[in-house]
Write an enzyme that holds these catalytic residues in place. Sequence first.
Site, PDB file in Angstrom:
ATOM      1  N   LYS A   1     -59.952  -9.378  87.918  1.00  0.00           N
ATOM      2  CA  LYS A   1     -58.859  -8.413  88.085  1.00  0.00           C
ATOM      3  C   LYS A   1     -59.400  -6.998  88.323  1.00  0.00           C
ATOM      4  O   LYS A   1     -60.367  -6.593  87.677  1.00  0.00           O
ATOM      5  CB  LYS A   1     -58.016  -8.458  86.797  1.00  0.00           C
ATOM      6  CG  LYS A   1     -56.740  -7.667  86.830  1.00  0.00           C
ATOM      7  CD  LYS A   1     -55.937  -7.929  85.555  1.00  0.00           C
ATOM      8  CE  LYS A   1     -55.306  -6.642  85.078  1.00  0.00           C
ATOM      9  NZ  LYS A   1     -54.555  -6.764  83.846  1.00  0.00           N
TER      10      LYS A   1
ATOM     11  N   LYS B   1     -61.808  -8.402  72.965  1.00  0.00           N
ATOM     12  CA  LYS B   1     -62.313  -7.032  73.016  1.00  0.00           C
ATOM     13  C   LYS B   1     -63.303  -6.743  71.896  1.00  0.00           C
ATOM     14  O   LYS B   1     -64.207  -5.924  72.055  1.00  0.00           O
ATOM     15  CB  LYS B   1     -61.145  -6.032  72.971  1.00  0.00           C
ATOM     16  CG  LYS B   1     -60.333  -6.038  74.255  1.00  0.00           C
ATOM     17  CD  LYS B   1     -59.234  -5.010  74.237  1.00  0.00           C
ATOM     18  CE  LYS B   1     -58.493  -5.018  75.568  1.00  0.00           C
ATOM     19  NZ  LYS B   1     -57.247  -4.258  75.535  1.00  0.00           N
TER      20      LYS B   1
ATOM     21  N   LYS C   1     -59.090  -0.413  85.775  1.00  0.00           N
ATOM     22  CA  LYS C   1     -59.465   0.989  85.651  1.00  0.00           C
ATOM     23  C   LYS C   1     -60.551   1.199  84.595  1.00  0.00           C
ATOM     24  O   LYS C   1     -61.165   2.233  84.548  1.00  0.00           O
ATOM     25  CB  LYS C   1     -58.244   1.843  85.341  1.00  0.00           C
ATOM     26  CG  LYS C   1     -57.480   1.495  84.068  1.00  0.00           C
ATOM     27  CD  LYS C   1     -56.345   2.483  83.900  1.00  0.00           C
ATOM     28  CE  LYS C   1     -55.152   2.015  83.112  1.00  0.00           C
ATOM     29  NZ  LYS C   1     -55.380   1.538  81.779  1.00  0.00           N
TER      30      LYS C   1
HETATM   31  P1  AMP Z   1     -53.853  -1.690  82.119  1.00  0.00           P
HETATM   32  O1  AMP Z   1     -54.481  -0.992  83.274  1.00  0.00           O
HETATM   33  O2  AMP Z   1     -54.583  -2.950  81.740  1.00  0.00           O
HETATM   34  O3  AMP Z   1     -53.551  -0.764  80.962  1.00  0.00           O
HETATM   35  O4  AMP Z   1     -52.449  -2.222  82.607  1.00  0.00           O
HETATM   36  C1  AMP Z   1     -51.311  -1.429  82.820  1.00  0.00           C
HETATM   37  C2  AMP Z   1     -50.327  -2.191  83.683  1.00  0.00           C
HETATM   38  O5  AMP Z   1     -50.856  -2.326  85.006  1.00  0.00           O
HETATM   39  C3  AMP Z   1     -50.026  -3.623  83.193  1.00  0.00           C
HETATM   40  O6  AMP Z   1     -48.663  -3.918  83.446  1.00  0.00           O
HETATM   41  C4  AMP Z   1     -50.897  -4.487  84.064  1.00  0.00           C
HETATM   42  O7  AMP Z   1     -50.380  -5.772  84.240  1.00  0.00           O
HETATM   43  C5  AMP Z   1     -50.927  -3.703  85.380  1.00  0.00           C
HETATM   44  N1  AMP Z   1     -52.203  -3.934  86.068  1.00  0.00           N
HETATM   45  C6  AMP Z   1     -53.417  -3.459  85.718  1.00  0.00           C
HETATM   46  N2  AMP Z   1     -54.374  -3.854  86.575  1.00  0.00           N
HETATM   47  C7  AMP Z   1     -53.748  -4.633  87.491  1.00  0.00           C
HETATM   48  C8  AMP Z   1     -54.181  -5.362  88.634  1.00  0.00           C
HETATM   49  N3  AMP Z   1     -55.454  -5.388  89.007  1.00  0.00           N
HETATM   50  N4  AMP Z   1     -53.263  -6.040  89.354  1.00  0.00           N
HETATM   51  C9  AMP Z   1     -51.956  -6.022  88.994  1.00  0.00           C
HETATM   52  N5  AMP Z   1     -51.481  -5.369  87.920  1.00  0.00           N
HETATM   53  C10 AMP Z   1     -52.356  -4.684  87.175  1.00  0.00           C
END
Ligand code: AMP
Length: 325
Positions: A191, A111, A194
């Site tokens: 992936k 990052k 958001k």
């Molecule tokens: P984040 O959005 O990176 O803060 O992730 C929050 C949670 O959502 C974590 O447990 C991630 O593993 C899950 N997560 C985020 N994006 C994905 C995705 N595209 N597919 C599956 N899990 C996700």
Amino acid sequence: MKRLVSGIKPTGELTIGNYIGAIKQFIEYQEKYESYIFVADMHALTVHNDPKELKKRIKDIVALYLACGIDPEKTTIFIQSENMYHANLSWILECNTMMGEASRMIQYKEKSKKGDTTVGLFTYPILMAADILLYDADVVPTGIDQKQHVELARDIAERFNHKYGETFKLPEPLIDDETSKIYDLQDPTKKMSKSDDSDKGCIFLLDDVESARKKIMSAVTDSDNKIHYDKENKPGISNLLVIYSSITSLSIKEAEEKFKDKNYGEFKKAVADEVCKFLFELQEKYNEILSSSEIDAYLDKSNEKVRKIASEKVKDTFEKVGLGR
Ligand code: AMP
């Protein structure tokens, strides 16, 4: 019952990836673990956020957790910043973390390449350790990218316990299943996130239903026109199969069987229909929850509960290190 702690950062609107990869799993885990799920709003400050948008998103996430089916009777949902003990403990842990081990964090290395790096981006894994250790978590469900941070929390806890006497429980990461990972619809090797700049490949839980349909209908696939799961050679179709199977609760095999004689257009339409139905029902519940006063009353109550647990842990920690009178 073993205790589970996890959270989601409000750095963007929640996606269907967050639902399938995290929230849906929290719903399953709440039957098995005493669950504490929080909105990690302090972590959102590691990158710049518009304050008004951030505030809105925090409550949105609570409403979405509930609308998705997290049961407030089984899971304690709370907002991280409303419990100031997270920051208190984080400082004590920072003073018990070596520069070398914090510098090894891959997420930080990745990052910080983008520039504009704050000290918070460097120390956030230690705040994450505080989030976990404060509640004596046994397990922390997380994506593979955060596994190193749970291991860091364990190392810090072990060192602290060794130096000052038994204080923290050593947490275990609970790594989610690869098949619950959702990829970008426009680039199915990446992936779905958001925090992405473009939202064409990303289905948000609060997307209006018609725009979600368009995104699915224009998802990148391949020219083979056969519907089966093959992540290597058919990442687009495999991703749509995972989305379809997660929303309908059919297995991938059952979904493959169902569409074996269909073309990509027919398959995409079926995926879009299911996703739109899911979003429509979810958004109805979300609007209902947000417009009731129950959400604030619930958050006040859960805040009281987590503060009590956390204050005892911080008091013990302060005693151990010799702070205060
Ligand atoms: P984040 O959005 O990176 O803060 O992730 C929050 C949670 O959502 C974590 O447990 C991630 O593993 C899950 N997560 C985020 N994006 C994905 C995705 N595209 N597919 C599956 N899990 C996700």
